[in-house]
Design a protein around this motif. Structure first.
Motif, short mmCIF file in Angstrom:
data_model
loop_
_atom_site.label_atom_id
_atom_site.label_comp_id
_atom_site.label_asym_id
_atom_site.label_seq_id
_atom_site.Cartn_x
_atom_site.Cartn_y
_atom_site.Cartn_z
N ALA A 31 0.85 -1.19 0.00
CA ALA A 31 0.00 0.00 0.00
C ALA A 31 0.89 1.23 0.00
O ALA A 31 2.11 1.16 0.13
N ASP A 32 0.24 2.40 -0.16
CA ASP A 32 0.98 3.65 -0.11
C ASP A 32 -0.04 4.76 0.14
O ASP A 32 -1.24 4.57 -0.03
N VAL A 33 0.47 5.92 0.55
CA VAL A 33 -0.37 7.10 0.69
C VAL A 33 0.23 8.14 -0.23
O VAL A 33 1.42 8.46 -0.13
N VAL A 34 -0.59 8.63 -1.16
CA VAL A 34 -0.06 9.53 -2.20
C VAL A 34 -0.82 10.85 -2.21
O VAL A 34 -1.94 10.95 -1.69
N ASP A 35 -0.21 11.84 -2.85
CA ASP A 35 -0.88 13.13 -3.01
C ASP A 35 -1.64 13.13 -4.34
O ASP A 35 -1.69 12.11 -5.03
N ALA A 36 -2.20 14.28 -4.68
CA ALA A 36 -3.05 14.33 -5.87
C ALA A 36 -2.28 14.00 -7.15
O ALA A 36 -2.86 13.59 -8.14
N ARG A 37 -0.97 14.17 -7.13
CA ARG A 37 -0.17 13.83 -8.31
C ARG A 37 0.25 12.37 -8.33
O ARG A 37 0.90 11.91 -9.26
N GLY A 38 -0.08 11.67 -7.25
CA GLY A 38 0.27 10.25 -7.21
C GLY A 38 1.64 10.00 -6.61
O GLY A 38 2.20 8.92 -6.74
N GLU A 39 2.20 11.00 -5.94
CA GLU A 39 3.50 10.79 -5.30
C GLU A 39 3.34 10.48 -3.83
O GLU A 39 2.49 11.07 -3.15
N SER A 40 4.16 9.60 -3.33
CA SER A 40 4.09 9.22 -1.92
C SER A 40 4.25 10.46 -1.05
O SER A 40 5.13 11.27 -1.31
N VAL A 41 3.42 10.58 -0.05
CA VAL A 41 3.59 11.72 0.88
C VAL A 41 4.52 11.26 2.00
O VAL A 41 4.61 10.08 2.32
N PRO A 42 5.24 12.21 2.59
CA PRO A 42 6.15 11.83 3.68
C PRO A 42 5.40 11.29 4.87
O PRO A 42 4.20 11.56 5.04
N LEU A 43 6.09 10.51 5.69
CA LEU A 43 5.48 10.01 6.92
C LEU A 43 4.95 11.19 7.72
O LEU A 43 5.51 12.27 7.69
N GLY A 44 3.83 10.95 8.41
CA GLY A 44 3.25 12.02 9.22
C GLY A 44 2.18 12.79 8.47
O GLY A 44 1.41 13.52 9.06
N GLN A 45 2.11 12.61 7.15
CA GLN A 45 1.10 13.36 6.40
C GLN A 45 -0.02 12.46 5.88
O GLN A 45 0.13 11.26 5.76
#
Ligand code: WTA
Length: 654
Positions: A448-462
């Motif tokens: 799994a991953d958590v990404v921003d609107a551009r599809g890039e992984s967001v840093p831990l904590g976000q």
């Protein structure tokens, strides 16, 4: 979702930690080594699981076929039958073991062994074949929580007829739409079903639905409530008559791993329900493996998944996973409050339930009712608790662990979806340090991953959008009859990633905190806030049992936070409590999260599977015509809340 980069701002911090108890860890089924083994080669890992956990006529030699993404296939050269894996292979060693302790709502009790279940499944499978139903034919199942529901599912699997189970609380129209979309030619239903002391007229609903379903040539009717029913000669057949003369053995259909096992409809935010298609080999591998790992399944466990078979949780973790693993389960027909609010706890004590799996909505009801009900019974058999279906508020998690788990046992918060088929993000109870409100880590073999609107992984904590980066065995294969919508809904936002539709944040340790559906995210003064964190801050107040938060249009801040709160023990509140609750949220997470208005209500609008319908609360808050209410379980509360929201708007604080 908007195209600018930002993610969901996450404000809450929860710092309670629960490492696995030593003795639990020492004898745990799933150990940390699984993560390493899976990470080294996820596909080889799943192939190994498939071959090890299941019985195949032809064992598969290939894992994932990714030739045509996102139409992934798994174990394509394997041949098996799901009902054989759930039944036949257990007969020699554990035929007399109880598969289900069934309890009817009015009080009947029945222990069904694996041998009994096998026989019942074979008889019904033969009966269905006698009515001309066979491999590839779709069969709708519209039943309450009776043993025949499990039998019907497995009988379909035995003859290779994909089933589509329609939750018994759905209306005739919903049933009709699903039967038509799925092209079913047969239906299995009952004269009625017990719920909270009343009969749900399943047959009457089914008859109404079938008026517009000319292709259904057979309607099998289980006798349950002895209700007066109409009868359509030729089409309708009593279950007990259909199976009476059938042999107790039935030759199972040999199914390719990718042959369909079932279709299950789930509501989308817009448009008609989506028919989630699951196939045989990958699905069964995924649910059997995760059922062992997440619930630490041992031979002497008595496992109870208190979901309804009409939902995916019932499919994966009442029927296919536990039976593939030869588990002993509890199956309870009715409401948790019938005849009294201690019904579940009487069942736990009677059967010595060791593992309980239920939804946060149930836990919040128990909190509302108070601790006297669990306190009436000996719950000391419980050694593991699980939740699924919504983000769980930390206070509800703590309540569950304290009052049901005796402050001893691990609580696994399992994140997954109808689409994923299997649990995806969850603690391993003997390995993972638990954090109340966090589903912790992707399971071994899941990326799994958590990404921003551009599809890039967001840093831990976000915070950001939850995606899955690799295919997994129990994944949906498509939306039945609508490949295009499958691609659009899940695979078109980001290249090569499955969009789950949920917000999530990873904390500094990399643990996942689910933030609710993306559609529910609020935007207050340019900050995207998730509803769950504010709800959890409200539930953290000692008087609060349940809370729902939505954003409503606000001229100044874009959206303003509107909260709907249910107090414990149905207490009534006044302006001073409302002021206190607003302040409580501000103190817990900051002034920006202080609700602009709070409405105290006896209940919240929920879907029939118990999820809070924030969309309707948004409509109410913005004084709009209500959107689609067909999946709403408790319609009366909406009008009541609407009236109160109106007066709250006129007297709202700053
Ligand atoms: C939500 C149920 C937070 C989520 C198995 C998901 C959860 C949707 C969790 C799927 C959890 C389920 N924490 N949220 N542990 N489990 N959800 O298809 O929004 O009925 O996308 O499947 O429920 O619901 P479904």
């Amino acid at each position: 979702m908007s195209s600018d980069g930002p993610t969901i701002r996450s404000l809450e911090s929860e710092d309670r930690r629960f490492p696995p108890p030593d003795d639990f860890a020492a004898s745990a089924v799933a150990t940390a080594e699984l993560y390493d083994r899976a990470a080294a080669d996820p596909e080889a890992f799943w192939l190994e699981q498939a071959r090890e956990i299941l019985d195949w006529y032809t064992p598969p030699t290939v894992a994932c076929d990714a030739a045509n993404p996102p139409f992934f296939k798994w174990f394509t050269d394997g041949v098996l039958n799901a009902s054989v894996n759930c039944l036949d292979r257990h007969l020699a060693a554990r035929g007399d073991r109880v598969a289900f302790h069934w309890e009817g709502e009015p009080g009947e009790r029945l222990d069904i062994t694996y041998r009994d279940l096998h026989e019942r499944v074979c008889r019904l499978a033969n009966g269905l074949r006698a009515r001309g139903i066979g491999k590839g034919d779709r069969v709708a199942i519209y039943l309450g929580m009776v043993p025949e529901a499990v039998v019907a599912i497995l009988a379909c699997a035995r003859i290779g007829a994909p089933h589509t189970v329609v939750f018994g609380g759905f209306s005739p129209d919903s049933l009709r739409d699903r039967i038509i979309d799925c092209g079913c030619t047969a239906l299995i239903t009952a004269d009625g079903s017990w719920r909270a002391g009343k009969v749900i007229p399943l047959k009457r609903n089914a008859d109404a639905a079938l008026e517009s379903c000319p292709d259904v040539h057979t309607s099998v009717v289980v006798r349950r409530t002895e209700s007066e029913i109409a009868w359509s000669e030729g089409r309708d057949v009593w279950y007990h008559e259909l199976v009476a003369d059938q042999p107790a053995e039935c030759d199972p259909e040999r199914m390719a791993a990718e042959d369909p096992l079932y279709i299950l409809y789930t509501s989308g935010s817009t448009g008609k329900p989506k028919g989630i298609l699951h196939t045989t080999g990958g699905y069964l591998t995924g649910v059997a493996a995760t059922h062992r790992w997440c619930f630490d399944l041992k031979d002497d466990d008595v496992y109870w998944c208190a979901a309804d078979v009409g939902w995916v949780t019932g499919h994966s973790y009442i029927v296919y996973g536990p039976l593939a693993n030869g588990a002993t389960s509890v199956l309870y027909e009715g409401a948790p409050s019938t005849p009294d609010k201690d019904r579940w706890w009487s069942i736990v004590a009677r059967y010595g339930v060791t593992i309980l799996y239920c939804a946060p909505t149930a836990i919040r009801s128990f909190m509302k009712w108070g601790t006297e009900y669990p306190e009436r019974h000996d719950l000391s058999s419980i050694r593991l608790l699980g939740t699924v279906g919504e983000p769980i508020n930390p206070e509800a998690w703590i309540w569950y662990r304290t009052h049901i788990g005796g402050e001893r046992v691990p609580v696994v918060d399992t994140w997954w979806q109808t689409e994923t088929g299997q649990i995806m993000i969850s603690p391993l109870p003997g390995v993972t340090t638990l954090k109340p409100g966090s589903a912790t880590r992707p399971l071994p073999g899941i990326t799994a991953d958590v990404v921003d609107a551009r599809g890039e992984s967001v840093p831990l904590g976000q915070g950001g959008y939850l995606v899955l980066r690799r295919p997994w065995p129990a994944m949906l294969r498509t939306l039945y009859g609508d490949d295009e919508r499958y691609v659009d809904t899940y695979w078109s936002t980001y290249e090569g990633m499955y969009l789950a539709g949920d917000g999530a944040r990873r904390d500094d340790d990399g643990d996942y905190w689910l933030l609710g559906r993306i559609d529910d995210v609020m935007n207050v003064s340019g900050h995207r806030l998730s509803t769950i964190e504010i709800e959890s801050a409200l539930v953290d107040h000692p008087l609060v049992a349940e809370a729902a938060v939505v954003g409503r249009a606000d001229a100044t801040t874009g959206q303003a936070i509107a909260a709907f709160v249910t107090l414990k023990g149905h207490a009534t509140g006044d302006e001073s409590i409302i002021a206190e609750l607003r302040q409580h949220v501000a103190t817990k997470i900051g002034a920006i999260a202080r609700p602009k208005s709070i409405v105290l209500t006896d209940d919240l609008p929920k879907t029939r599977s118990g999820k809070i319908m924030r969309r309707l609360l948004r409509d109410i808050s913005e004084n709009r015509q209500l959107g689609d209410v067909t999946t709403l379980a408790n319609e009366e509360v909406v009008q009541e809340i609407a009236g109160m929201a109106e007066s709250a708007r006129s007297s709202e604080g700053s």
